[in-house]
Write an enzyme that holds these catalytic residues in place. Structure first.
Site, PDB file in Angstrom:
ATOM      1  N   ASP A 141       5.859   4.710   5.042  1.00  0.00           N
ATOM      2  CA  ASP A 141       6.732   3.719   5.690  1.00  0.00           C
ATOM      3  C   ASP A 141       6.709   2.365   4.966  1.00  0.00           C
ATOM      4  OD1 ASP A 141       4.022   3.535   6.707  1.00  0.00           O
ATOM      5  OD2 ASP A 141       4.766   2.129   8.222  1.00  0.00           O
ATOM      6  N   HIS A 142       6.135   2.340   3.743  1.00  0.00           N
ATOM      7  CA  HIS A 142       6.143   1.126   2.916  1.00  0.00           C
ATOM      8  C   HIS A 142       6.720   1.382   1.528  1.00  0.00           C
ATOM      9  CE1 HIS A 142       3.656  -1.194   5.831  1.00  0.00           C
ATOM     10  NE2 HIS A 142       3.477   0.044   6.244  1.00  0.00           N
TER      11      HIS A 142
ATOM     12  N   HIS B  44       0.853  -1.191   0.000  1.00  0.00           N
ATOM     13  CA  HIS B  44       0.000   0.000   0.000  1.00  0.00           C
ATOM     14  C   HIS B  44       0.887   1.240   0.000  1.00  0.00           C
ATOM     15  CE1 HIS B  44       0.804  -0.506   4.294  1.00  0.00           C
ATOM     16  NE2 HIS B  44       0.268   0.670   4.564  1.00  0.00           N
TER      17      HIS B  44
ATOM     18  N   ASP C 225       0.152  -3.916   6.343  1.00  0.00           N
ATOM     19  CA  ASP C 225      -0.481  -3.442   7.578  1.00  0.00           C
ATOM     20  C   ASP C 225      -1.924  -3.940   7.704  1.00  0.00           C
ATOM     21  OD1 ASP C 225       1.825  -2.065   8.109  1.00  0.00           O
ATOM     22  OD2 ASP C 225       1.012  -0.073   7.738  1.00  0.00           O
TER      23      ASP C 225
ATOM     24  N   HIS D 226      -7.305  -1.118   5.916  1.00  0.00           N
ATOM     25  CA  HIS D 226      -6.290  -0.179   6.427  1.00  0.00           C
ATOM     26  C   HIS D 226      -6.205   1.000   5.461  1.00  0.00           C
ATOM     27  CE1 HIS D 226      -2.575   1.233   8.273  1.00  0.00           C
ATOM     28  NE2 HIS D 226      -1.949   1.133   7.113  1.00  0.00           N
TER      29      HIS D 226
ATOM     30  N   HIS E 258       5.249  -4.578  10.686  1.00  0.00           N
ATOM     31  CA  HIS E 258       5.662  -3.855  11.901  1.00  0.00           C
ATOM     32  C   HIS E 258       5.883  -4.813  13.071  1.00  0.00           C
ATOM     33  CE1 HIS E 258       4.899   0.353  10.590  1.00  0.00           C
ATOM     34  NE2 HIS E 258       3.957  -0.202   9.837  1.00  0.00           N
TER      35      HIS E 258
ATOM     36  N   HIS F 224       1.401   3.932   1.935  1.00  0.00           N
ATOM     37  CA  HIS F 224       1.946   4.694   3.064  1.00  0.00           C
ATOM     38  C   HIS F 224       3.470   4.816   2.971  1.00  0.00           C
ATOM     39  CE1 HIS F 224      -1.831   4.050   5.786  1.00  0.00           C
ATOM     40  NE2 HIS F 224      -1.938   5.101   4.988  1.00  0.00           N
TER      41      HIS F 224
HETATM   42 FE    FE Z   1       2.924   0.774   8.135  1.00  0.00          FE
HETATM   43 ZN    ZN Z   2       0.150   1.605   6.588  1.00  0.00          ZN
END
Ligand code: FE
Ligand code: ZN
Length: 257
Positions: free
Chosen positions: A58-59, A54, A137, A113, A175, A56
Site C-alpha cells: 500500500d506504499h 518502505h 507508517d 514498522h 493513513h 509494503h
Molecule cells: Fe501502510
Molecule cells: Zn506499512
C-alpha cells in the site's frame, strides 16, 4: 513546493510534491498509480521522483505503472529495502539527502514498522514556516505503526528521532487512522485535556469527511501516547518507568484495542 494530498485504497494518503515553476512533481508512497496519473494530467506536470518510505504494497503498489508512464522517473527507497521496492534505483541511508525542485530533504532511518523504513524531512523553505515530514507508517496522527519487523527499542529510537524535529513540522503520515488512534489514546492518557479537545475536533472533522492529515508535530508531542513514554500518567498505566517497557506496553494495548 506544494504538497497535494491524494486519497487511495481504503484509507491511504499519497502525497504529490508539485513545483509550479518547473512544472515537475514527485510522489511519496504511491499506493496506486491512477490517482497520481489523474492529478498529473490535470497539472500537465512531469513526474521526476518516487520517494518510498518502505516496501509494503500500500506504499509501492503504483511504482511500476508510474515508471511506464514516466520512464525517466527516479525511484528512491531505503538501502535495507533492496529487492523489496519495485524499480528502486537509489538506496538511502540515515543522513542521506535527496533533492526535489531546489528543496533538499534529509533521510531519517526509522526502523520498527519494518526493518528498512525511512522518513523524508524537508526543513522549512523560509525560517518560521512549517517543515514537512513524510513518515509513512512510523508516526501517525495520534498513533504509530504496528511493529511488523522491528523491536520496541528500535521503534522508540525511531520515534525519538522524529520527536526531535521542530514543533512546527507538518506530519504527513500515510493513513487516515487519526480518529481510532485518539480514541485509544484517551484510554491511556485520560487526564490530558488537549487530547480530549483534539479528539472532539477530529470527530467533527471526520463526520464531515475531512482529512486530519497533516497534523503538527508539536500537537503530536502533547497528545500522541507513542511520543509520551516519560509522562507519569502513561508510566502509571503501564506500571513501568522504563521507556521501552512503557512504550511496548502501550503498543501492545493498542494492538488489542
Ligand atoms: Fe501502510
Ligand atoms: Zn506499512
Amino acid at each position: 513546493m506544494q504538497v497535494i494530498r491524494l486519497e487511495a485504497l481504503s484509507d491511504n494518503y499519497i502525497f504529490l510534491l508539485y513545483d509550479r515553476i518547473q512544472n515537475i512533481a514527485a510522489v511519496v508512497d504511491p499506493a496506486e498509480a491512477e490517482p497520481v496519473l489523474k492529478q498529473l494530467v490535470e497539472l500537465k506536470a512531469e513526474l521526476v521522483a518516487i520517494f518510498n518510505t518502505h516496501h509494503h504494497h500500500d506504499h509501492v503498489g503504483g511504482n511500476q505503472q508510474l515508471m511506464q508512464h514516466f520512464p525517466k522517473v527516479t525511484v528512491y527507497g531505503g538501502a535495507e529495502d533492496q529487492g523489496r521496492i519495485p524499480g528502486q534505483q537509489v538506496f538511502l541511508q540515515d543522513g542521506s539527502r535527496v533533492q526535489f525542485a531546489g528543496r533538499v530533504a534529509e533521510v531519517i532511518f526509522v526502523p520498527g514498522h519494518t526493518r528498512a523504513h525511512i522518513a523524508y524531512y524537508f526543513p522549512p523553505e523560509i525560517a518560521g514556516e512549517p517543515g514537512d515530514l513524510f513518515c509513512g507508517d512510523t508516526l501517525f496522527a495520534g498513533g504509530c505503526g504496528r511493529l511488523f519487523e522491528g523491536t520496541p527499542t528500535q521503534m522508540l529510537n525511531s520515534l525519538d528521532k522524529l520527536r526531535s524535529l521542530p514543533d512546527n513540522t507538518h506530519v504527513w503520515c500515510a493513513h487516515e487512522y487519526t480518529l481510532k488512534n485518539l480514541q485509544f489514546a484517551l484510554t491511556v492518557d485520560r487526564d490530558n485535556t488537549e487530547l480530549q479537545q483534539r479528539l472532539d475536533e477530529v470527530k467533527a472533522y471526520r463526520s464531515r469527511g475531512k482529512a486530519t492529515v497533516p497534523s503538527l508535530l508539536g500537537v503530536e508531542k502533547r497528545t500522541n501516547p507513542f511520543l509520551r513514554w516519560e509522562q507519569p500518567q502513561l508510566q502509571l498505566i503501564t506500571k513501568s518507568n522504563d521507556p521501552v517497557q512503557t512504550f511496548a506496553r502501550i503498543r501492545g494495548m493498542k494492538d488489542k484495542f
